[in-house]
Design an enzyme around this catalytic site. Structure first.
Site, mmCIF file in Angstrom:
data_model
loop_
_atom_site.group_PDB
_atom_site.id
_atom_site.type_symbol
_atom_site.label_atom_id
_atom_site.label_comp_id
_atom_site.label_asym_id
_atom_site.label_seq_id
_atom_site.Cartn_x
_atom_site.Cartn_y
_atom_site.Cartn_z
ATOM 1 N N ASP A 1 0.737 -1.102 -0.198
ATOM 2 C CA ASP A 1 0.068 0.100 -0.048
ATOM 3 C C ASP A 1 0.825 1.285 0.096
ATOM 4 O OD1 ASP A 1 0.832 -0.217 2.423
ATOM 5 O OD2 ASP A 1 -1.183 -0.152 3.522
ATOM 6 N N SER A 2 2.246 1.143 0.076
ATOM 7 C CA SER A 2 3.143 2.075 -0.260
ATOM 8 C C SER A 2 2.825 2.772 -1.850
ATOM 9 C CB SER A 2 4.590 1.633 0.022
ATOM 10 O OG SER A 2 4.913 0.326 -0.453
ATOM 11 N N GLU B 1 8.496 -4.286 11.256
ATOM 12 C CA GLU B 1 9.063 -3.097 10.968
ATOM 13 C C GLU B 1 9.464 -1.952 12.002
ATOM 14 O OE1 GLU B 1 7.837 0.795 7.963
ATOM 15 O OE2 GLU B 1 6.439 -0.926 8.100
#
Length: 271
Positions: free
Chosen positions: A51-52, A189
């Site tokens: 979705d980046s 992350e």
């Protein structure tokens, strides 16, 4: 007659075997056919249709605006370029958080309309019912813990997560929970390397790190960052393997110059 060598496709089972054998997993984002084909041919294990895309393809400040339809478009483009890699697609913000039925419907659309191999979602205990619903339908799910960009307005910062013990303890629990619920892998992350090591060693499923140190079972980077297409994003965890921004700029300027001076096209380039 030449016999074409069969391409060994990467599956969720392959990743499990790689972890067991201590073989690191390589993962990159991809959003279109051309780059997906290059990455796949180069031998990348996993392609993430992230979705980046909201940031690097559409120019939004966060990942929140991208829609399910737009993710399906990007994923369909990527799949057409892939022969070997496992393709995982992010469930965009709003397509799974509200209830498990919506999460399942979103995941089914991605699988049916794109031909992708798995979906990814952010969060732990908060989204576990959605994970159960998706997995029970036979759809592989990759988890994502630590810095979860869809929650950026809750965090208010892109700083390292889980430095405090309470948040670290929750991350440990969430990782176990995702594994128990049937996730085949989990992205970690921007968390401390030692915590990522501890979590990776405690799980049977692979961990994929981004800004989480070298002890994860694999690594992922955003292609625009790793190839030096972006110039303004330089986090500590990023290793830039190419300065494509500079190379493309130089090439385009040379083209402009050749057009302006009537050097291009030459007689040899004309009909």
């Amino acid at each position: 007659m030449s016999v074409q060598k069969e391409i060994k496709k990467i599956t969720t089972h392959t990743l499990q075997r790689m972890k067991a054998a201590g073989e690191k997993i390589s993962m990159l984002t991809a959003y279109d056919f051309s780059f997906a084909r290059m990455f796949d041919s180069a031998g990348i294990d996993v392609l993430l249709v992230g979705d980046s895309a909201s940031n690097v393809m559409a120019g939004h400040e966060t990942t929140l605006p991208i829609t399910l339809d737009q993710m399906i478009y990007h994923a369909s483009s990527v799949i057409r370029g892939v022969n070997r890699s496992l393709v995982v697609v992010d469930l965009p913000f709003g397509s799974y958080q509200s209830n498990p039925s919506i999460a399942l419907a979103s995941s089914i659309r991605i699988m049916k309309e794109t031909g992708a191999h798995a979906v990814k979602l952010e969060g732990g205990e908060e989204v576990i019912e959605s994970v159960k619903s998706i997995v029970s339908a036979g759809i592989p799910v990759m988890g994502h813990l630590g810095l979860t960009p869809q929650s950026i307005y809750k965090f208010g910062t892109y700083n390292v997560r889980a430095k405090e013990e309470a948040e670290a303890a929750k991350l440990r629990r969430d990782a176990k929970l995702l594994q128990e619920t049937g996730c085949f892998a989990v992205v970690l992350e921007k968390i401390p390397a030692l915590l990522a090591k501890e979590v990776s060693e405690s799980l049977d499923i692979p961990t994929i790190g981004i800004g989480a140190g070298k002890h994860c079972d694999g690594q992922v980077l955003v292609m625009h960052d790793m190839l030096g297409i972006n110039t303004e994003f330089k986090p500590r965890f990023l290793r830039e393997y190419l300065n494509l921004h500079e190379q493309v700029t130089t090439a385009v300027q040379a083209y402009i110059s050749d057009v302006k001076t009537a050097d291009f096209p030459s007689n040899a380039e004309s009909y």
